[in-house]
Scaffold this active site. Structure first.
Site, PDB file in Angstrom:
ATOM      1  CB  ALA A   1      -0.940  -0.002   1.207  1.00  0.00           C
TER       2      ALA A   1
ATOM      3  CD  GLU B   1       0.680  12.575  -3.682  1.00  0.00           C
ATOM      4  OE1 GLU B   1       1.026  13.773  -3.645  1.00  0.00           O
ATOM      5  OE2 GLU B   1       0.600  11.858  -2.676  1.00  0.00           O
TER       6      GLU B   1
ATOM      7  N   GLY C   1       2.132   1.708  -3.472  1.00  0.00           N
ATOM      8  CA  GLY C   1       0.969   1.981  -4.308  1.00  0.00           C
ATOM      9  C   GLY C   1       0.423   3.380  -4.108  1.00  0.00           C
ATOM     10  CG  ASP C   2      -0.110   6.972  -0.737  1.00  0.00           C
ATOM     11  OD1 ASP C   2      -1.201   7.436  -1.107  1.00  0.00           O
ATOM     12  OD2 ASP C   2       0.712   7.624  -0.067  1.00  0.00           O
ATOM     13  N   GLY C   3       2.214   6.026  -3.489  1.00  0.00           N
ATOM     14  CA  GLY C   3       3.090   6.895  -4.279  1.00  0.00           C
ATOM     15  C   GLY C   3       2.811   6.787  -5.762  1.00  0.00           C
TER      16      GLY C   3
END
Length: 132
Positions: free
Chosen positions: A22, A30, A25-27
Protein backbone atom coordinates in the site's frame (compact mmCIF):
# COMPACT_ATOMS: atom_id res chain seq x y z
CA UNK A 1 18.55 -1.34 -10.29
CA UNK A 2 16.08 0.76 -12.27
CA UNK A 3 13.40 1.75 -9.75
CA UNK A 4 11.13 3.05 -12.52
CA UNK A 5 11.09 -0.26 -14.39
CA UNK A 6 10.68 -2.92 -11.76
CA UNK A 7 9.62 -6.43 -12.66
CA UNK A 8 9.82 -8.47 -9.47
CA UNK A 9 8.73 -12.08 -9.32
CA UNK A 10 5.43 -12.69 -7.57
CA UNK A 11 7.11 -14.77 -4.86
CA UNK A 12 9.23 -11.76 -3.92
CA UNK A 13 6.19 -9.46 -4.01
CA UNK A 14 4.24 -11.88 -1.79
CA UNK A 15 6.95 -11.46 0.86
CA UNK A 16 6.18 -7.74 1.11
CA UNK A 17 3.66 -6.79 3.79
CA UNK A 18 0.21 -5.54 2.86
CA UNK A 19 1.08 -2.10 4.20
CA UNK A 20 4.38 -2.15 2.30
CA UNK A 21 2.47 -2.73 -0.94
CA UNK A 22 0.00 0.00 0.00
CA UNK A 23 2.88 2.37 0.77
CA UNK A 24 4.43 2.03 -2.70
CA UNK A 25 0.97 1.98 -4.31
CA UNK A 26 0.09 5.27 -2.61
CA UNK A 27 3.09 6.90 -4.28
CA UNK A 28 2.26 5.36 -7.66
CA UNK A 29 -1.36 6.52 -7.43
CA UNK A 30 -0.39 10.05 -6.39
CA UNK A 31 2.11 10.35 -9.25
CA UNK A 32 -0.57 9.18 -11.69
CA UNK A 33 -3.07 11.71 -10.27
CA UNK A 34 -0.53 14.53 -10.54
CA UNK A 35 0.26 13.56 -14.14
CA UNK A 36 -3.45 13.34 -15.00
CA UNK A 37 -4.10 16.79 -13.50
CA UNK A 38 -1.37 18.59 -15.42
CA UNK A 39 -2.43 16.89 -18.63
CA UNK A 40 -6.01 18.05 -18.05
CA UNK A 41 -5.25 21.73 -17.68
CA UNK A 42 -4.93 22.45 -13.97
CA UNK A 43 -2.51 25.36 -14.30
CA UNK A 44 -1.90 26.96 -10.92
CA UNK A 45 0.09 25.53 -8.06
CA UNK A 46 -2.75 26.10 -5.61
CA UNK A 47 -5.25 24.48 -7.99
CA UNK A 48 -2.95 21.54 -8.58
CA UNK A 49 -2.35 20.98 -4.90
CA UNK A 50 -6.03 21.20 -3.94
CA UNK A 51 -7.09 18.92 -6.76
CA UNK A 52 -4.39 16.40 -5.86
CA UNK A 53 -5.39 16.37 -2.20
CA UNK A 54 -9.04 15.86 -3.14
CA UNK A 55 -8.30 12.97 -5.50
CA UNK A 56 -5.84 11.14 -3.26
CA UNK A 57 -8.00 11.39 -0.13
CA UNK A 58 -9.41 8.07 1.05
CA UNK A 59 -13.09 8.86 0.29
CA UNK A 60 -12.27 9.77 -3.33
CA UNK A 61 -10.01 6.75 -3.77
CA UNK A 62 -12.66 4.46 -2.33
CA UNK A 63 -15.40 5.80 -4.61
CA UNK A 64 -13.22 5.43 -7.69
CA UNK A 65 -12.00 1.98 -6.64
CA UNK A 66 -15.57 0.67 -6.67
CA UNK A 67 -15.59 1.13 -10.47
CA UNK A 68 -12.75 -1.37 -10.79
CA UNK A 69 -13.99 -4.26 -8.70
CA UNK A 70 -16.02 -6.00 -11.43
CA UNK A 71 -13.12 -5.59 -13.89
CA UNK A 72 -10.32 -7.11 -11.83
CA UNK A 73 -8.69 -10.37 -12.83
CA UNK A 74 -8.67 -13.08 -10.14
CA UNK A 75 -5.14 -12.36 -8.88
CA UNK A 76 -5.78 -8.61 -8.94
CA UNK A 77 -8.88 -9.16 -6.83
CA UNK A 78 -6.80 -11.19 -4.39
CA UNK A 79 -4.26 -8.35 -4.13
CA UNK A 80 -7.10 -5.87 -3.60
CA UNK A 81 -8.65 -7.99 -0.83
CA UNK A 82 -5.23 -8.48 0.72
CA UNK A 83 -5.02 -4.70 1.08
CA UNK A 84 -8.56 -4.40 2.39
CA UNK A 85 -7.65 -6.84 5.14
CA UNK A 86 -4.49 -4.95 6.13
CA UNK A 87 -4.30 -4.03 9.78
CA UNK A 88 -4.41 -0.24 9.76
CA UNK A 89 -3.88 1.50 13.08
CA UNK A 90 -5.59 4.81 12.48
CA UNK A 91 -8.25 6.23 10.21
CA UNK A 92 -8.17 9.88 9.08
CA UNK A 93 -11.01 12.04 10.41
CA UNK A 94 -12.25 12.76 6.89
CA UNK A 95 -12.82 9.07 6.08
CA UNK A 96 -14.86 6.20 7.41
CA UNK A 97 -13.10 2.95 8.29
CA UNK A 98 -14.65 1.31 5.21
CA UNK A 99 -13.44 4.11 2.92
CA UNK A 100 -9.97 3.92 4.40
CA UNK A 101 -9.82 0.14 4.01
CA UNK A 102 -10.99 0.40 0.39
CA UNK A 103 -8.42 3.12 -0.33
CA UNK A 104 -5.72 0.94 1.25
CA UNK A 105 -6.89 -1.95 -0.92
CA UNK A 106 -6.60 0.19 -4.05
CA UNK A 107 -3.11 1.33 -3.06
CA UNK A 108 -2.12 -2.29 -2.39
CA UNK A 109 -3.34 -3.29 -5.85
CA UNK A 110 -1.44 -0.42 -7.47
CA UNK A 111 1.71 -1.34 -5.53
CA UNK A 112 1.33 -5.00 -6.50
CA UNK A 113 0.98 -4.11 -10.19
CA UNK A 114 3.82 -1.55 -10.06
CA UNK A 115 6.29 -3.99 -8.55
CA UNK A 116 5.51 -6.47 -11.34
CA UNK A 117 6.18 -3.80 -13.96
CA UNK A 118 2.60 -3.96 -15.21
CA UNK A 119 2.36 -0.30 -16.20
CA UNK A 120 -0.05 -0.93 -19.05
CA UNK A 121 -2.58 -2.50 -16.67
CA UNK A 122 -2.05 0.31 -14.15
CA UNK A 123 -2.80 2.87 -16.84
CA UNK A 124 -5.86 0.94 -18.00
CA UNK A 125 -7.33 0.75 -14.49
CA UNK A 126 -6.45 4.37 -13.72
CA UNK A 127 -8.16 5.61 -16.90
CA UNK A 128 -11.32 3.73 -15.93
CA UNK A 129 -11.20 5.27 -12.46
CA UNK A 130 -10.82 8.79 -13.82
CA UNK A 131 -13.70 8.58 -16.29
CA UNK A 132 -16.50 10.96 -15.34
Amino acid sequence: MDYFSLALERDKINQISNLGLAHIGDGVYELMVRSWLILHGKATNRGLHRATVELVAAPAQAARAEKLLPLLEEEEGEAFHRGRNAKVHGVPKAASREEYQTATALETLFGWLWLQGRRERLNQLFEIMMED
